[in-house]
Design a protein around this motif. Structure first.
Motif, mmCIF file in Angstrom:
data_model
loop_
_atom_site.group_PDB
_atom_site.id
_atom_site.type_symbol
_atom_site.label_atom_id
_atom_site.label_comp_id
_atom_site.label_asym_id
_atom_site.label_seq_id
_atom_site.Cartn_x
_atom_site.Cartn_y
_atom_site.Cartn_z
ATOM 1 N N GLY A 37 0.182 8.527 20.434
ATOM 2 C CA GLY A 37 0.034 7.751 19.220
ATOM 3 C C GLY A 37 0.178 6.264 19.481
ATOM 4 O O GLY A 37 0.199 5.801 20.627
ATOM 5 N N TYR A 38 0.263 5.529 18.386
ATOM 6 C CA TYR A 38 0.364 4.074 18.461
ATOM 7 C C TYR A 38 1.653 3.640 17.782
ATOM 8 O O TYR A 38 1.864 3.906 16.604
ATOM 9 C CB TYR A 38 -0.833 3.415 17.759
ATOM 10 N N ALA A 39 2.509 2.984 18.550
ATOM 11 C CA ALA A 39 3.764 2.466 18.007
ATOM 12 C C ALA A 39 3.827 0.980 18.339
ATOM 13 O O ALA A 39 3.318 0.147 17.609
ATOM 14 C CB ALA A 39 4.943 3.227 18.588
ATOM 15 N N ASP A 40 4.389 0.638 19.485
ATOM 16 C CA ASP A 40 4.362 -0.728 19.987
ATOM 17 C C ASP A 40 3.214 -0.848 20.992
ATOM 18 O O ASP A 40 3.352 -1.405 22.073
ATOM 19 C CB ASP A 40 5.704 -1.075 20.632
ATOM 20 N N GLY A 41 2.069 -0.294 20.623
ATOM 21 C CA GLY A 41 0.921 -0.137 21.506
ATOM 22 C C GLY A 41 0.658 1.342 21.711
ATOM 23 O O GLY A 41 1.447 2.198 21.279
ATOM 24 N N ARG A 42 -0.439 1.676 22.354
ATOM 25 C CA ARG A 42 -0.705 3.084 22.651
ATOM 26 C C ARG A 42 0.360 3.611 23.601
ATOM 27 O O ARG A 42 0.798 2.901 24.504
ATOM 28 C CB ARG A 42 -2.099 3.249 23.269
ATOM 29 N N THR A 43 0.755 4.853 23.395
ATOM 30 C CA THR A 43 1.867 5.379 24.171
ATOM 31 C C THR A 43 1.566 6.790 24.675
ATOM 32 O O THR A 43 0.730 7.492 24.111
ATOM 33 C CB THR A 43 3.163 5.392 23.328
ATOM 34 N N ASN A 44 2.238 7.176 25.732
ATOM 35 C CA ASN A 44 2.219 8.562 26.203
ATOM 36 C C ASN A 44 3.620 9.159 26.118
ATOM 37 O O ASN A 44 3.958 10.099 26.831
ATOM 38 C CB ASN A 44 1.673 8.658 27.628
ATOM 39 N N ARG A 45 4.392 8.624 25.210
ATOM 40 C CA ARG A 45 5.763 9.092 24.998
ATOM 41 C C ARG A 45 5.750 10.502 24.416
ATOM 42 O O ARG A 45 4.960 10.825 23.540
ATOM 43 C CB ARG A 45 6.477 8.128 24.048
ATOM 44 N N LEU A 46 6.649 11.359 24.900
ATOM 45 C CA LEU A 46 6.833 12.712 24.358
ATOM 46 C C LEU A 46 8.256 12.821 23.838
ATOM 47 O O LEU A 46 9.215 12.591 24.572
ATOM 48 C CB LEU A 46 6.581 13.771 25.435
ATOM 49 N N LYS A 71 14.911 8.552 17.741
ATOM 50 C CA LYS A 71 13.608 9.014 17.302
ATOM 51 C C LYS A 71 12.479 8.080 17.711
ATOM 52 O O LYS A 71 11.304 8.465 17.672
ATOM 53 C CB LYS A 71 13.581 9.204 15.785
ATOM 54 N N GLY A 72 12.795 6.848 18.117
ATOM 55 C CA GLY A 72 11.779 5.919 18.564
ATOM 56 C C GLY A 72 11.133 5.189 17.405
ATOM 57 O O GLY A 72 11.430 5.442 16.235
ATOM 58 N N PRO A 73 10.194 4.273 17.701
ATOM 59 C CA PRO A 73 9.554 3.493 16.648
ATOM 60 C C PRO A 73 8.600 4.348 15.821
ATOM 61 O O PRO A 73 8.143 5.406 16.261
ATOM 62 C CB PRO A 73 8.795 2.419 17.435
ATOM 63 N N ALA A 74 8.301 3.881 14.608
ATOM 64 C CA ALA A 74 7.304 4.547 13.776
ATOM 65 C C ALA A 74 5.965 4.549 14.491
ATOM 66 O O ALA A 74 5.644 3.619 15.241
ATOM 67 C CB ALA A 74 7.193 3.829 12.431
ATOM 68 N N GLY A 93 15.545 19.613 14.702
ATOM 69 C CA GLY A 93 16.082 19.745 13.356
ATOM 70 C C GLY A 93 17.361 18.977 13.138
ATOM 71 O O GLY A 93 17.809 18.810 12.004
ATOM 72 N N HIS A 94 17.956 18.484 14.227
ATOM 73 C CA HIS A 94 19.198 17.736 14.142
ATOM 74 C C HIS A 94 19.116 16.392 14.863
ATOM 75 O O HIS A 94 19.653 15.397 14.391
ATOM 76 C CB HIS A 94 20.359 18.552 14.725
ATOM 77 N N ALA A 95 18.463 16.381 16.003
ATOM 78 C CA ALA A 95 18.444 15.167 16.819
ATOM 79 C C ALA A 95 17.110 15.023 17.536
ATOM 80 O O ALA A 95 16.437 16.010 17.839
ATOM 81 C CB ALA A 95 19.586 15.191 17.836
ATOM 82 N N TRP A 96 16.728 13.776 17.789
ATOM 83 C CA TRP A 96 15.555 13.450 18.589
ATOM 84 C C TRP A 96 15.964 13.281 20.046
ATOM 85 O O TRP A 96 17.047 12.792 20.344
ATOM 86 C CB TRP A 96 14.916 12.153 18.104
ATOM 87 N N GLU A 97 15.064 13.681 20.929
ATOM 88 C CA GLU A 97 15.309 13.538 22.361
ATOM 89 C C GLU A 97 14.012 13.074 23.024
ATOM 90 O O GLU A 97 12.936 13.608 22.759
ATOM 91 C CB GLU A 97 15.739 14.881 22.954
ATOM 92 N N LEU A 98 14.099 12.057 23.866
ATOM 93 C CA LEU A 98 12.944 11.617 24.643
ATOM 94 C C LEU A 98 12.804 12.532 25.852
ATOM 95 O O LEU A 98 13.731 12.664 26.652
ATOM 96 C CB LEU A 98 13.126 10.167 25.098
ATOM 97 N N VAL A 99 11.649 13.186 25.951
ATOM 98 C CA VAL A 99 11.407 14.116 27.065
ATOM 99 C C VAL A 99 10.797 13.334 28.225
ATOM 100 O O VAL A 99 9.680 12.809 28.112
ATOM 101 C CB VAL A 99 10.462 15.258 26.633
ATOM 102 N N LYS A 100 11.529 13.243 29.305
ATOM 103 C CA LYS A 100 11.064 12.498 30.475
ATOM 104 C C LYS A 100 10.377 13.466 31.433
ATOM 105 O O LYS A 100 10.986 13.995 32.359
ATOM 106 C CB LYS A 100 12.225 11.780 31.141
ATOM 107 N N ALA A 101 9.101 13.716 31.148
ATOM 108 C CA ALA A 101 8.327 14.670 31.940
ATOM 109 C C ALA A 101 7.217 13.929 32.684
ATOM 110 O O ALA A 101 6.653 12.957 32.187
ATOM 111 C CB ALA A 101 7.724 15.747 31.046
ATOM 112 N N ALA A 102 6.906 14.398 33.864
ATOM 113 C CA ALA A 102 5.866 13.761 34.676
ATOM 114 C C ALA A 102 4.991 14.849 35.309
ATOM 115 O O ALA A 102 5.410 16.004 35.430
ATOM 116 C CB ALA A 102 6.521 12.886 35.753
#
Length: 205
Positions: free
Chosen positions: A43-52, A22-25, A57-66
């Motif tokens: 948002g802001y986690a470990d700095g400003r981010t463009n993470r998607l 799920k990544g950092p808060a 409902g069951h699992a988090w997934e980092l979407v690697k889109a460009a």
């Protein structure tokens, strides 16, 4: 038909079990729903981010889109048709953004669409509410002028057409200037704006 159909409905338990991806808060991000999943951008986690990130409902997934938008906080986003629309935000304390980015839920890619007409000034802490599958309403926010930061009370419609996206400013008298408010579609022709803060960071009720 309903102005903004949600099919299937998104129902998550109050304290869902999640995996470790799920990544950092974070704060200052946006969350949009599509196809039974939630998409959390920026948002802001470990700095400003463009993470998607995507949550089904069951699992988090980092979407690697460009190519992903610039890292930002306090932007506005909504689902319009089969895409997520992201506008504005802040890249640094004195750098408001006015750009428009599209994430396609089907191809899992980002792009910047052609813009027709004059666009709203750069801003953050504003709202962007989908009215139907081709139109959204932008209201308010905060920007930086010659006299420093100020709040806005302008209303804009964003139309999605065959030639790209078109902004048009509404010549109406809206609520008092504000930022950090909520804006919710309550019928096919009504968006309810509530609360927020004025230019002096005083709460509005």
């Amino acid at each position: 038909p309903p102005a903004l159909p949600v099919n299937p409905p998104v129902h998550f338990p109050l304290h869902p079990k999640t995996n470790s991806n799920k990544g950092p808060a974070c704060w200052g991000h946006s969350t949009c729903g599509h196809g039974g999943a939630l998409y959390v951008f920026g948002g802001y986690a470990d700095g400003r981010t463009n993470r998607l990130r995507r949550y089904d409902g069951h699992a988090w997934e980092l979407v690697k889109a460009a190519p992903a938008p610039t890292a930002r906080i306090w932007h506005a986003a909504c689902t319009m048709g089969g895409v997520m629309v992201v506008n504005g935000g802040r890249a640094s304390p004195l750098q408001p953004l006015g750009d428009l980015h599209i994430f396609d839920y089907h191809t899992m890619t980002w792009h910047q669409p052609p813009i027709v007409g004059v666009a709203p000034c750069p801003r953050w802490r504003h709202s962007l509410s989908a009215i139907n599958q081709t139109t959204a309403l932008l209201f308010g926010g905060r920007t930086v002028g010659d006299a420093g930061p100020s709040c806005l009370d302008d209303c804009w419609l964003l139309h999605r057409g065959d030639d790209g996206f078109r902004w048009s400013r509404l010549t109406i008298t809206g609520p008092a200037p504000r930022c950090s408010h909520s804006a919710t579609l309550v019928s096919s022709h009504c968006v309810l704006v509530h609360g927020g803060m004025d230019a002096h960071e005083r709460p509005l009720g």
